[in-house]
Design an enzyme around this catalytic site. Structure first.
Site, short mmCIF file in Angstrom:
data_model
loop_
_atom_site.label_atom_id
_atom_site.label_comp_id
_atom_site.label_asym_id
_atom_site.label_seq_id
_atom_site.Cartn_x
_atom_site.Cartn_y
_atom_site.Cartn_z
N ASP A 121 0.82 -1.23 0.00
CA ASP A 121 0.00 0.00 0.00
C ASP A 121 0.85 1.27 0.00
O ASP A 121 1.95 1.29 0.55
CB ASP A 121 -0.91 -0.03 1.25
N ARG A 150 -0.10 7.65 -2.87
CA ARG A 150 0.49 8.77 -2.12
C ARG A 150 1.92 9.05 -2.57
O ARG A 150 2.36 10.19 -2.66
CB ARG A 150 0.44 8.48 -0.61
N TRP A 151 2.64 8.00 -2.89
CA TRP A 151 4.02 8.15 -3.38
C TRP A 151 4.02 8.98 -4.66
O TRP A 151 4.83 9.90 -4.82
CB TRP A 151 4.62 6.76 -3.64
N ARG A 204 -1.24 8.57 -10.52
CA ARG A 204 -1.26 7.41 -9.63
C ARG A 204 -0.62 6.18 -10.29
O ARG A 204 0.02 5.37 -9.62
CB ARG A 204 -2.70 7.10 -9.19
N GLU A 263 -12.44 -4.55 -3.54
CA GLU A 263 -12.95 -3.17 -3.41
C GLU A 263 -12.23 -2.19 -4.35
O GLU A 263 -12.71 -1.08 -4.56
CB GLU A 263 -12.78 -2.67 -1.97
N ASN A 264 -11.09 -2.60 -4.90
CA ASN A 264 -10.31 -1.66 -5.70
C ASN A 264 -10.96 -1.32 -7.05
O ASN A 264 -10.54 -0.37 -7.73
CB ASN A 264 -8.87 -2.16 -5.92
N ARG A 301 -12.09 2.31 -8.07
CA ARG A 301 -11.20 3.37 -8.57
C ARG A 301 -11.51 3.70 -10.02
O ARG A 301 -12.25 2.99 -10.68
CB ARG A 301 -9.75 2.91 -8.40
N GLU A 340 1.64 -12.23 13.24
CA GLU A 340 2.18 -10.99 13.82
C GLU A 340 2.07 -9.89 12.76
O GLU A 340 2.50 -10.07 11.63
CB GLU A 340 3.65 -11.18 14.22
C1 IPE Z 1 -5.46 -2.60 0.25
O1 IPE Z 1 -5.16 -1.27 0.07
C2 IPE Z 1 -5.43 -3.32 -1.07
C3 IPE Z 1 -4.12 -3.46 -1.70
C4 IPE Z 1 -2.99 -2.99 -1.25
C5 IPE Z 1 -4.12 -4.17 -2.94
P1 IPE Z 1 -6.28 -0.15 -0.14
O2 IPE Z 1 -5.56 1.10 -0.40
O3 IPE Z 1 -7.25 -0.60 -1.16
O4 IPE Z 1 -7.01 -0.14 1.28
P2 IPE Z 1 -7.77 1.02 2.03
O5 IPE Z 1 -8.79 1.59 1.07
O6 IPE Z 1 -6.77 2.04 2.42
O7 IPE Z 1 -8.38 0.35 3.21
C1 IPE Z 2 -1.75 0.15 -3.23
O1 IPE Z 2 -1.51 1.51 -3.27
C2 IPE Z 2 -2.04 -0.46 -4.58
C3 IPE Z 2 -3.44 -0.88 -4.76
C4 IPE Z 2 -4.38 -0.80 -3.87
C5 IPE Z 2 -3.79 -1.44 -6.04
P1 IPE Z 2 -2.67 2.57 -3.29
O2 IPE Z 2 -3.04 2.85 -4.70
O3 IPE Z 2 -3.79 2.15 -2.41
O4 IPE Z 2 -1.93 3.82 -2.67
P2 IPE Z 2 -2.55 4.88 -1.69
O5 IPE Z 2 -3.06 4.15 -0.50
O6 IPE Z 2 -3.65 5.58 -2.42
O7 IPE Z 2 -1.40 5.78 -1.36
MG MG Z 3 -4.13 2.42 -0.43
#
Ligand code: IPE
Ligand code: IPE
Ligand code: MG
Length: 239
Positions: A19, A23-24, A32, A66-67, A70, A206
């Site tokens: 994760d 943000r990076w 993104r 849930e992704n 996006r 853990e």
């Molecule tokens: C969890 O990260 C899923 C993956 C890293 C693939 P998300 O970014 O989707 O989770 P939330 O929305 O912060 O809980």
């Molecule tokens: C994790 O990074 C990758 C996936 C969930 C596919 P994010 O895309 O969730 O990155 P943040 O949480 O928005 O920074």
């Molecule tokens: Mg994330």
């Protein structure tokens, strides 16, 4: 004083919630998708390092159920990167000897990506040194529901009775069938939640939450997480 056995050993199974890609990218004024590309690089680094350390199973959360919420642009960018990675993995298969497994409901992926997943699974099935489990369109609740449906279907078909259902039998219906539970779960990016990752398998894992964003995650961060894991006193409910 004698050190616990774990003091010098690495976990057999490490699971990572990759994760912080978005943000990076944001910090750098990039789209993104650039974060996901850098995240894929971080995965390559860590998978290699895990092999050096002798980690037997590496399970990574790459895309959750849930992704799909996006943007279409972001989702297709992630799927494209997965395709690139799998093609590369298939190309290097004989050299790397990594066994590939996929957790999640692959039926929602594109036919091309699904084909790559199946090919990677089949062609790497004989390797036993390192196993990488990719969680794609994975949700822990979805995994449990799919397992429950399969078990119910086997009951309906007369292969089981409801009383056969033990923890061990149910585990065999999960995507993770045959894989020992992870000893260590790492979540970078500062979020302290599991976001639907491996609820059945991690009841006694853990957890190490870290502030680094996934694209910046490197071998030193993994060392740090393992050190933290070694300091934990695992009791499994015992006294
Ligand atoms: C969890 O990260 C899923 C993956 C890293 C693939 P998300 O970014 O989707 O989770 P939330 O929305 O912060 O809980
Ligand atoms: C994790 O990074 C990758 C996936 C969930 C596919 P994010 O895309 O969730 O990155 P943040 O949480 O928005 O920074
Ligand atoms: Mg994330």
């Amino acid at each position: 004083m004698a050190l616990p056995d774990r003091e010098n050993t690495v976990p057999r199974h490490i699971a990572i919630i990759m994760d912080g890609n978005g943000r990076w990218a944001k910090q750098r004024g990039l789209p993104r998708t650039a974060g996901h590309k850098a995240g894929a690089e971080a995965f390559r680094r860590i998978a290699n390092y895990c092999r050096t350390l002798g980690v037997r199973y590496l399970t990574v959360y790459a895309f959750s159920t849930e992704n799909w919420k996006r943007s279409e642009e972001e989702v297709s960018g992630i799927m494209k990167l997965l395709g690139i990675y799998l093609k590369e993995a298939l190309r290097d298969m004989e050299k790397n000897h990594v066994r590939f497994c996929f957790f999640g409901d692959l039926s929602r992926l594109s036919p091309e990506l699904r084909k790559l997943c199946l090919e990677a699974t089949e062609r790497s099935g004989e390797y036993h040194e390192v196993q990488v489990n990719f969680c794609l369109n994975y949700g822990g609740r979805d995994e449990i529901l799919r397992a429950a449906r399969s078990f119910a279907a086997d009951v309906a078909a007369g292969k089981h009775t409801p009383d056969d259902l033990t923890e061990a039998v149910f585990s065999e219906y999960l995507d993770s069938a045959g894989v020992p539970d992870p000893e260590l779960v790492i979540r970078p990016s500062g979020e302290m939640r599991t976001s639907n990752f491996l609820p059945w398998q991690t009841v006694y894992s853990e957890f190490v939450f870290m502030n680094v964003l996934w694209p910046d995650f490197g071998p030193r961060d993994l060392d740090q997480a393992i050190e933290e894991y070694r300091r934990r006193n695992r009791r499994f409910g015992g006294a």
